[in-house]
Design an enzyme around this catalytic site. Structure first.
Site, mmCIF file in Angstrom:
data_model
loop_
_atom_site.group_PDB
_atom_site.id
_atom_site.type_symbol
_atom_site.label_atom_id
_atom_site.label_comp_id
_atom_site.label_asym_id
_atom_site.label_seq_id
_atom_site.Cartn_x
_atom_site.Cartn_y
_atom_site.Cartn_z
ATOM 1 N N ASN A 42 0.851 -1.180 0.000
ATOM 2 C CA ASN A 42 0.000 0.000 0.000
ATOM 3 C C ASN A 42 0.895 1.241 0.000
ATOM 4 O O ASN A 42 1.980 1.253 0.582
ATOM 5 C CB ASN A 42 -1.003 0.002 1.158
ATOM 6 C CG ASN A 42 -0.411 -0.191 2.537
ATOM 7 O OD1 ASN A 42 0.587 -0.873 2.726
ATOM 8 N ND2 ASN A 42 -1.044 0.411 3.521
ATOM 9 N N ILE A 43 0.423 2.266 -0.710
ATOM 10 C CA ILE A 43 1.176 3.505 -0.878
ATOM 11 C C ILE A 43 0.231 4.657 -0.550
ATOM 12 O O ILE A 43 -0.706 4.928 -1.304
ATOM 13 C CB ILE A 43 1.701 3.634 -2.326
ATOM 14 C CG1 ILE A 43 2.557 2.411 -2.687
ATOM 15 C CG2 ILE A 43 2.481 4.938 -2.495
ATOM 16 C CD1 ILE A 43 2.843 2.275 -4.170
ATOM 17 N N GLU A 44 0.461 5.282 0.603
ATOM 18 C CA GLU A 44 -0.417 6.359 1.043
ATOM 19 C C GLU A 44 -0.011 7.695 0.440
ATOM 20 O O GLU A 44 1.104 7.856 -0.067
ATOM 21 C CB GLU A 44 -0.408 6.450 2.572
ATOM 22 C CG GLU A 44 -1.008 5.229 3.221
ATOM 23 C CD GLU A 44 -1.033 5.284 4.733
ATOM 24 O OE1 GLU A 44 -1.733 4.461 5.315
ATOM 25 O OE2 GLU A 44 -0.334 6.134 5.333
ATOM 26 N N CYS A 53 -3.912 0.736 -2.762
ATOM 27 C CA CYS A 53 -3.820 -0.472 -1.942
ATOM 28 C C CYS A 53 -2.790 -1.443 -2.501
ATOM 29 O O CYS A 53 -2.452 -1.415 -3.686
ATOM 30 C CB CYS A 53 -5.175 -1.158 -1.883
ATOM 31 S SG CYS A 53 -6.482 -0.178 -1.118
ATOM 32 N N GLU A 55 -3.047 -4.654 -3.088
ATOM 33 C CA GLU A 55 -3.582 -5.560 -4.098
ATOM 34 C C GLU A 55 -3.561 -4.912 -5.479
ATOM 35 O O GLU A 55 -3.136 -5.524 -6.467
ATOM 36 C CB GLU A 55 -5.025 -5.964 -3.750
ATOM 37 C CG GLU A 55 -5.162 -6.663 -2.429
ATOM 38 C CD GLU A 55 -5.418 -5.732 -1.245
ATOM 39 O OE1 GLU A 55 -6.130 -6.137 -0.327
ATOM 40 O OE2 GLU A 55 -4.913 -4.591 -1.247
ATOM 41 N N CYS A 89 -10.593 -3.037 -4.311
ATOM 42 C CA CYS A 89 -9.630 -4.079 -4.691
ATOM 43 C C CYS A 89 -10.343 -5.357 -5.117
ATOM 44 O O CYS A 89 -9.924 -6.009 -6.077
ATOM 45 C CB CYS A 89 -8.651 -4.354 -3.555
ATOM 46 S SG CYS A 89 -7.458 -3.022 -3.352
#
Length: 132
Positions: A42-44, A53, A55, A89
């Site tokens: 996940n990359i905020e 997310c 996935e 996702c």
């Protein structure tokens, strides 16, 4: 199918998570029709809507390399509880997976659940719904 290997790859993805806001790391790994495994994290983003997310990161990596079919997916989040894919996702997974595709939700390599995609996303809206 070696679920343990897919779970290990999901943990490798989890290690790379960029989560300065939630501090909640998630990793995913997908096995494609060609036999390749792609992992993601996940990359905020400060603009929460721009967050991606784990996935979808794994799926988009695979698709960008020409893969179009998911044979299995593993997701890892908290080691204390099972972390299921979010709704978006699940929808993206359904674009590239069959109804009976295994979705492995793991706390660790020894504690995991295996569900079919149609169990976690019943009645999915798919490309079949667009063909008339």
């Amino acid at each position: 199918m070696n679920f343990e290997l897919l779970i290990q790859e999901a943990f490798k993805g989890r290690e790379k998570a960029y989560v300065p806001y939630s501090n909640f790391k998630v990793g995913a790994a997908i096995l494609t029709d060609s036999g390749k495994i792609y992992n993601g994290c996940n990359i905020e983003n400060a603009s929460y809507g721009a967050t991606n997310c784990a996935e979808r990161t794994a799926i988009f990596k695979a698709v960008s390399e020409g893969e179009k079919e998911i044979k299995a997916i593993a997701v890892v989040g908290s080691p204390e509880e099972y972390t299921f894919p979010c709704g978006i996702c699940r929808q993206v997974i359904s674009e590239f997976a069959k109804e009976d595709t295994p979705v492995i939700i793991a706390k660790n390599e020894n504690e995991f659940l295996v569900n079919r995609l149609d169990e976690i996303l019943p009645g999915a809206f798919t490309k079949k719904d667009l063909i008339k």
